[in-house]
Write a protein that holds these residues in place. Structure first.
Motif, PDB file in Angstrom:
ATOM      1  N   ARG A 170       0.820  -1.216   0.000  1.00  0.00           N
ATOM      2  CA  ARG A 170       0.000   0.000   0.000  1.00  0.00           C
ATOM      3  C   ARG A 170       0.852   1.264   0.000  1.00  0.00           C
ATOM      4  NH1 ARG A 170      -3.273  -3.316   3.884  1.00  0.00           N
ATOM      5  NH2 ARG A 170      -5.091  -4.022   2.696  1.00  0.00           N
ATOM      6  N   GLU A 175      -3.145  -1.225  -4.258  1.00  0.00           N
ATOM      7  CA  GLU A 175      -4.250  -1.676  -3.423  1.00  0.00           C
ATOM      8  C   GLU A 175      -4.275  -3.203  -3.489  1.00  0.00           C
ATOM      9  OE1 GLU A 175      -5.703   0.285  -1.563  1.00  0.00           O
ATOM     10  OE2 GLU A 175      -5.892   2.261  -2.479  1.00  0.00           O
ATOM     11  N   LYS A 214      -2.379   1.829  -7.966  1.00  0.00           N
ATOM     12  CA  LYS A 214      -3.123   3.068  -7.734  1.00  0.00           C
ATOM     13  C   LYS A 214      -3.008   4.028  -8.915  1.00  0.00           C
ATOM     14  CE  LYS A 214      -2.481   2.869  -2.697  1.00  0.00           C
ATOM     15  NZ  LYS A 214      -1.888   3.540  -1.511  1.00  0.00           N
ATOM     16  N   HIS A 215      -1.965   3.869  -9.722  1.00  0.00           N
ATOM     17  CA  HIS A 215      -1.772   4.752 -10.874  1.00  0.00           C
ATOM     18  C   HIS A 215      -2.864   4.563 -11.927  1.00  0.00           C
ATOM     19  CE1 HIS A 215       2.196   6.095  -9.557  1.00  0.00           C
ATOM     20  NE2 HIS A 215       2.477   4.849  -9.266  1.00  0.00           N
ATOM     21  N   ILE A 217      -6.176   3.833 -11.163  1.00  0.00           N
ATOM     22  CA  ILE A 217      -7.502   3.939 -10.553  1.00  0.00           C
ATOM     23  C   ILE A 217      -8.046   5.350 -10.765  1.00  0.00           C
ATOM     24  CG2 ILE A 217      -8.854   3.743  -8.440  1.00  0.00           C
ATOM     25  CD1 ILE A 217      -6.771   1.849  -7.333  1.00  0.00           C
ATOM     26  N   HIS A 219     -11.023   8.478 -10.433  1.00  0.00           N
ATOM     27  CA  HIS A 219     -11.657   9.036  -9.236  1.00  0.00           C
ATOM     28  C   HIS A 219     -13.148   8.720  -9.144  1.00  0.00           C
ATOM     29  CE1 HIS A 219      -8.057  11.186  -8.108  1.00  0.00           C
ATOM     30  NE2 HIS A 219      -7.967  11.705  -9.314  1.00  0.00           N
ATOM     31  N   PHE A 289      -9.845  -0.145   0.246  1.00  0.00           N
ATOM     32  CA  PHE A 289      -8.785   0.586  -0.447  1.00  0.00           C
ATOM     33  C   PHE A 289      -8.408   1.855   0.318  1.00  0.00           C
ATOM     34  CE2 PHE A 289      -9.551  -0.743  -5.181  1.00  0.00           C
ATOM     35  CZ  PHE A 289      -9.300  -2.059  -4.836  1.00  0.00           C
ATOM     36  N   GLU A 290      -7.150   2.239   0.209  1.00  0.00           N
ATOM     37  CA  GLU A 290      -6.752   3.573   0.661  1.00  0.00           C
ATOM     38  C   GLU A 290      -7.264   4.626  -0.316  1.00  0.00           C
ATOM     39  OE1 GLU A 290      -2.542   3.648   1.209  1.00  0.00           O
ATOM     40  OE2 GLU A 290      -2.660   2.742   3.209  1.00  0.00           O
ATOM     41  N   THR A 291      -7.353   4.262  -1.587  1.00  0.00           N
ATOM     42  CA  THR A 291      -7.903   5.151  -2.608  1.00  0.00           C
ATOM     43  C   THR A 291      -9.396   5.337  -2.371  1.00  0.00           C
ATOM     44  OG1 THR A 291      -6.292   4.330  -4.218  1.00  0.00           O
ATOM     45  CG2 THR A 291      -8.223   5.499  -5.086  1.00  0.00           C
ATOM     46  N   LYS A 292      -9.847   6.577  -2.366  1.00  0.00           N
ATOM     47  CA  LYS A 292     -11.267   6.879  -2.207  1.00  0.00           C
ATOM     48  C   LYS A 292     -11.771   7.595  -3.460  1.00  0.00           C
ATOM     49  CE  LYS A 292     -11.125   5.051   1.830  1.00  0.00           C
ATOM     50  NZ  LYS A 292     -11.687   3.684   2.024  1.00  0.00           N
ATOM     51  N   CYS A 320     -16.221   4.155   0.743  1.00  0.00           N
ATOM     52  CA  CYS A 320     -15.575   4.302  -0.564  1.00  0.00           C
ATOM     53  C   CYS A 320     -15.457   5.756  -1.001  1.00  0.00           C
ATOM     54  CB  CYS A 320     -16.356   3.530  -1.635  1.00  0.00           C
ATOM     55  SG  CYS A 320     -16.205   1.736  -1.535  1.00  0.00           S
ATOM     56  N   SER A 322     -14.747   9.832  -0.864  1.00  0.00           N
ATOM     57  CA  SER A 322     -13.585  10.566  -0.376  1.00  0.00           C
ATOM     58  C   SER A 322     -13.908  11.624   0.666  1.00  0.00           C
ATOM     59  CB  SER A 322     -12.869  11.229  -1.564  1.00  0.00           C
ATOM     60  OG  SER A 322     -13.763  12.087  -2.268  1.00  0.00           O
TER      61      SER A 322
END
Length: 409
Positions: A170, A175, A214-215, A217, A219, A289-292, A320, A322
């Protein structure tokens, strides 16, 4: 931490005992993770291919494989041994220079097995960051700290926990999509086929990780996408027959939100459109995921969620998103309006049509509706985690509720 020379004979001697049969047995979980996730023709980049046996196995299973290693002897032998083979190539390559030789998105998935445990945390993160930039997915297999016999065959293997590996992934641009355990010790080896996936992940002394960079993913999340593949969204579905599209723009179902249903219900037979996804998983995985996301589109999915799972599902939707400004766009059948049509129907044909709108077509295990909603009921159910409800124009050719709302503070 050791950086291996390009003429290291010890690795060659260690790998000389590897055979196709032995590798297929030992790496079954690792190989199955790749086969179950990706379709034939997927472009794989193998790092530290060693004997090349895994690359050859995957090539035989229909994948396009570019196998690399820093060891000059390995690569020379492989080029000679497999000269003339189709869809497989070999290259001398130092992974620390990966970005100098491989463009972003040049491969669909980076794979390696028994490699990262030989490096320090700092070098592991350097390697992972470079891999995360050249490919949307990675499948990585590693030993962990549950192994009782921590034999260091080369001399510098590190046996660290699954949790620590996930943390390294991560912080290095990934992810975690799936964790599959393998190599069971003691009495567990005799009953491994009886273990659940969760038990295997917990008890295995080696672990295969499926990772999403993550690159790659966007928004916006389109969950339960079915046959509609929206541009500029992460299209996700958990259907067993969903096909993972590694290059977003190559989906046959690619469309825009403005054309959401136009293609699906007109010139093309919906049954012939396969389900294509960026990622195949459930909402709980995405919520971890850390990505929101700034926006979630949940279009004719919520009625398929049973009541016992609804609270957790709504919580995951909120997780999910942000921020409180992030938007959920949701669409469900308008049960109140459909019931009125049903009661006023004048023929059996009409009754059957309205009945399918209420309960779903039930053509497969996914197409049935657990709960029907009115606008007021939907707002009440979502109100625990969302507010600022706004009703939108109906985009369907049957009564449906379309609305947006925001995540609560």
């Amino acid at each position: 931490m050791n950086r291996y020379s390009s003429d290291d004979q010890k690795w060659v001697e260690m790998n000389s005992k590897h055979t196709l049969f032995r590798t297929s047995l030992i790496q079954e979980t690792y190989i199955k993770t790749i086969v179950n996730q990706f379709s034939q023709g997927t472009k794989l980049l193998e790092i530290a291919c060693g004997s090349g046996i895994t690359s050859v196995l995957l090539n035989d299973l229909g994948f396009n494989v570019h196998a690399t290693d820093i060891n000059r002897i390995f690569i020379q032998n492989l080029k000679e041994k497999y000269a003339g083979f189709e869809r497989i190539s070999f290259e001398l390559l130092d992974v620390f220079n990966l970005d100098q030789f491989v463009d972003k998105g040049a491969f669909d998935c980076v794979i390696h097995q028994g490699f990262l445990e030989h490096f320090s945390d700092e070098d592991i993160q350097k390697i992972l960051r470079k891999c995360s930039e050249v490919s949307k997915f990675s499948v990585i297999d590693l030993p962990n700290d549950k192994r009782k016999n921590k034999l260091q065959e080369y001399g510098d293997e590190r046996f660290i926990s699954v949790e620590r590996w996930c943390q390294l992934f991560r912080t290095s641009g990934y992810e975690v999509l799936a964790i599959n355990g393998r190599r069971f010790e003691g009495s567990l080896s005799k009953i491994s086929d009886m273990l659940s996936d969760a038990e295997k992940a917990e008890l295995g002394t080696s672990t295969t990780y499926l990772l999403l960079s993550k690159h790659f993913i966007p928004h916006k999340l389109h969950y339960g996408c079915g046959t509609v593949f929206l541009e500029d969204h992460l299209n996700v579905d958990l259907a067993d027959d969903a096909k993972v599209i590694c290059n977003h723009n190559e989906s046959d179902n690619l469309t825009t939100f403005d054309n959401y249903y136009k293609r699906q219900f007109t010139s093309i037979d919906r049954e012939k459109l396969g389900i294509e996804v960026d990622v195949k998983c459930d909402l709980n995985t995405i919520a971890g995921f850390e990505t929101k996301f700034d926006e979630i589109k949940l279009i004719h999915v919520f009625e398929h969620v049973p009541k016992y799972a609804r609270t957790n599902f709504i919580e995951n939707l909120a997780r999910c998103l942000s921020s409180p400004q992030a938007t959920l766009l949701i669409a469900v059948p308008d049960n109140k309006a459909i019931c009125k049509l049903y009661l006023e129907s004048s023929s059996l044909e009409e009754e059957l049509k309205y009945n399918s709108w209420i309960f779903g077509s039930q053509r497969n295990q996914y197409l049935h509706h657990f709960i029907g909603y009115s606008y007021e009921m939907l707002q009440n159910v979502l109100g625990s985690h969302f507010d600022n409800f706004q009703q939108l124009d109906n985009r369907n050719d049957y009564p449906a509720i379309w609305m947006t709302c925001n995540k609560k503070l």
